[in-house]
Design a protein around this motif. Sequence first.
Motif, short mmCIF file in Angstrom:
data_model
loop_
_atom_site.label_atom_id
_atom_site.label_comp_id
_atom_site.label_asym_id
_atom_site.label_seq_id
_atom_site.Cartn_x
_atom_site.Cartn_y
_atom_site.Cartn_z
N SER A 279 3.61 9.57 3.46
CA SER A 279 4.77 9.88 2.62
C SER A 279 5.61 11.03 3.21
O SER A 279 6.74 11.25 2.80
N LEU A 280 5.02 11.75 4.19
CA LEU A 280 5.78 12.86 4.80
C LEU A 280 7.07 12.35 5.42
O LEU A 280 8.08 13.05 5.45
N LEU A 281 7.03 11.12 5.97
CA LEU A 281 8.23 10.60 6.64
C LEU A 281 8.96 9.57 5.78
O LEU A 281 9.97 9.05 6.20
N ALA A 282 8.42 9.26 4.63
CA ALA A 282 9.09 8.27 3.77
C ALA A 282 10.42 8.85 3.33
O ALA A 282 10.49 9.97 2.83
N ARG A 283 11.46 8.07 3.54
CA ARG A 283 12.79 8.62 3.29
C ARG A 283 13.01 8.85 1.80
O ARG A 283 12.75 7.98 0.98
N GLU A 284 13.50 10.01 1.44
CA GLU A 284 13.73 10.34 0.02
C GLU A 284 14.61 9.29 -0.65
O GLU A 284 14.35 8.86 -1.75
N GLY A 285 15.66 8.87 0.07
CA GLY A 285 16.61 7.92 -0.53
C GLY A 285 15.96 6.60 -0.87
O GLY A 285 16.39 5.88 -1.75
N ARG A 286 14.88 6.26 -0.15
CA ARG A 286 14.20 4.99 -0.40
C ARG A 286 13.08 5.17 -1.40
O ARG A 286 12.13 4.39 -1.44
N ASN A 287 13.16 6.24 -2.16
CA ASN A 287 12.20 6.45 -3.25
C ASN A 287 10.77 6.62 -2.73
O ASN A 287 9.83 6.20 -3.36
N ASN A 288 10.66 7.21 -1.52
CA ASN A 288 9.32 7.59 -1.03
C ASN A 288 8.39 6.39 -0.89
O ASN A 288 7.24 6.40 -1.32
N VAL A 289 8.91 5.31 -0.24
CA VAL A 289 8.16 4.06 -0.16
C VAL A 289 7.28 4.01 1.09
O VAL A 289 7.72 4.39 2.18
N VAL A 290 6.03 3.56 0.93
CA VAL A 290 5.18 3.29 2.09
C VAL A 290 4.82 1.81 2.09
O VAL A 290 4.82 1.14 1.05
N LYS A 291 4.54 1.30 3.32
CA LYS A 291 4.14 -0.11 3.46
C LYS A 291 2.62 -0.16 3.64
O LYS A 291 2.04 0.74 4.24
N PHE A 292 2.05 -1.26 3.16
CA PHE A 292 0.60 -1.38 3.17
C PHE A 292 0.21 -2.79 3.60
O PHE A 292 0.73 -3.76 3.06
N ASN A 293 -0.65 -2.90 4.62
CA ASN A 293 -1.13 -4.21 5.09
C ASN A 293 -2.65 -4.25 5.04
O ASN A 293 -3.30 -3.24 5.33
N THR A 294 -3.20 -5.43 4.73
CA THR A 294 -4.66 -5.57 4.84
C THR A 294 -4.97 -6.52 6.01
O THR A 294 -4.15 -7.39 6.35
N PHE A 295 -6.14 -6.33 6.63
CA PHE A 295 -6.58 -7.22 7.71
C PHE A 295 -7.98 -7.73 7.39
O PHE A 295 -8.76 -7.05 6.70
N GLU A 296 -8.29 -8.90 7.92
CA GLU A 296 -9.61 -9.51 7.66
C GLU A 296 -10.76 -8.60 8.07
O GLU A 296 -11.84 -8.65 7.51
N THR A 297 -10.51 -7.77 9.08
CA THR A 297 -11.58 -6.89 9.58
C THR A 297 -11.97 -5.82 8.57
O THR A 297 -12.94 -5.09 8.76
N GLY A 298 -11.17 -5.70 7.49
CA GLY A 298 -11.45 -4.64 6.51
C GLY A 298 -10.61 -3.42 6.77
O GLY A 298 -10.66 -2.44 6.03
N LEU A 299 -9.79 -3.46 7.84
CA LEU A 299 -8.89 -2.32 8.09
C LEU A 299 -7.69 -2.41 7.16
O LEU A 299 -7.18 -3.50 6.87
N LEU A 300 -7.23 -1.26 6.70
CA LEU A 300 -6.02 -1.17 5.88
C LEU A 300 -5.01 -0.37 6.70
O LEU A 300 -5.36 0.65 7.29
N GLU A 301 -3.78 -0.85 6.73
CA GLU A 301 -2.76 -0.12 7.50
C GLU A 301 -1.69 0.42 6.55
O GLU A 301 -1.15 -0.32 5.74
N ILE A 302 -1.45 1.71 6.66
CA ILE A 302 -0.44 2.36 5.82
C ILE A 302 0.63 2.89 6.75
O ILE A 302 0.32 3.59 7.72
#
Length: 378
Positions: A279-302
């Motif tokens: 969230s440190l780099l999430a742009r204020e104008g975009r309402n502090n949005v982060v993206k989130f992906n899941t992978f079959e390996t059990g890894l989560l990417e934020i």
Amino acid sequence: MKFIIQRDKLLQSVQDVLKAVSTRTTIPILTGIKLVTSEEGVTLTGSDSDISIESFIPSEEDGTINVEVIQPGSVVLQARFFSEIIKKLPMDTVEIEVGSHNMTVIRSGKSEFNLNGLDAEEYPLLPQIEEENVFRISADLIKNIIRQTVFAVSTSETRPILTGVNWQLENSELICTATDSHRLALRKAKVESDNNLSCNVVIPGKSLSELSKILDDTNELIDIVVTENQVLFKAKNILFFSRLLDGNYPDTSRLIPSESKTTITVTTKDFLQAIDRASLLAREGRNNVVKFNTFETGLLEISSNSPEVGKVVEQVQSTSVDGEELKISFSAKYMMDALKALEGTEIVVNFTGAMRPFVIKALNDDNMLQLILPVRTY
């Protein structure tokens, strides 16, 4: 009126009732604190007509003398000046004497203040509440319930009912719900109630926040009395009145999905810290949005991408991921608020698709859930 009182006891009571005193009121006497003395002790009252707080200091408690009442009486003193004076007085005891025309003298050691008082008869009376509908919760549980729900109330006055928390009592189970229509916090608790009481009320979020500051972290039981338009919380020497919000709270149960397409289990602390960093780099104008992906390996990417600033990608190892792979975006602030409210070292998140609300719970705890609506970015 004349009495001598322990300064720390008086200061504590003044600070409690001060939470109900508004500086912006159309009724000038409500900018004051009302003091009433009797042989039993001293009662202080503060009110802004939405919230009223009454604090009682008994003359004697557990063998210690708190107050010596020389002459009973009453007065209203300007809250701001009175609280500052009491805070800064030099000695452990304070003598307060009210003379003619409500002129009040406050003495402590070699310090003496004269304050212009107001007639206590003109101070509005507190609501008279019939104590028929009573249920009880321990003070520390009330504080927890408030902490875990009140942050999700709406701050916008466009739908005033959403600025409160819905308290529903049925079969000795209390369900507290708060939503601002982008997220929802829900907390259930078992309570003690008289004759199988049921009620459904909406308490202003502001009132609950102030109540939480006054209550001690103890397992002392607090009586809660509900009427048509008021709620009263009764602690040992404190009465806390709040008006209730008018209107019907929306039926939020249909918002909570019953099935899920993707379920993840992850350590709360790791997940929270990763979202905090993204969230440190999430742009204020975009309402502090982060993206989130899941992978079959059990890894989560934020990840978070702000063209002017830069981007951040972080991977977190989950305990488990079940179901479809998922890409979703959400408010980092909402997610962090939700994670801080939950108890437990691990959380379970149930997703029902990229554009559907998702539910966050602590592992093996059904008394609490947080729901968040995603943000469309993909």
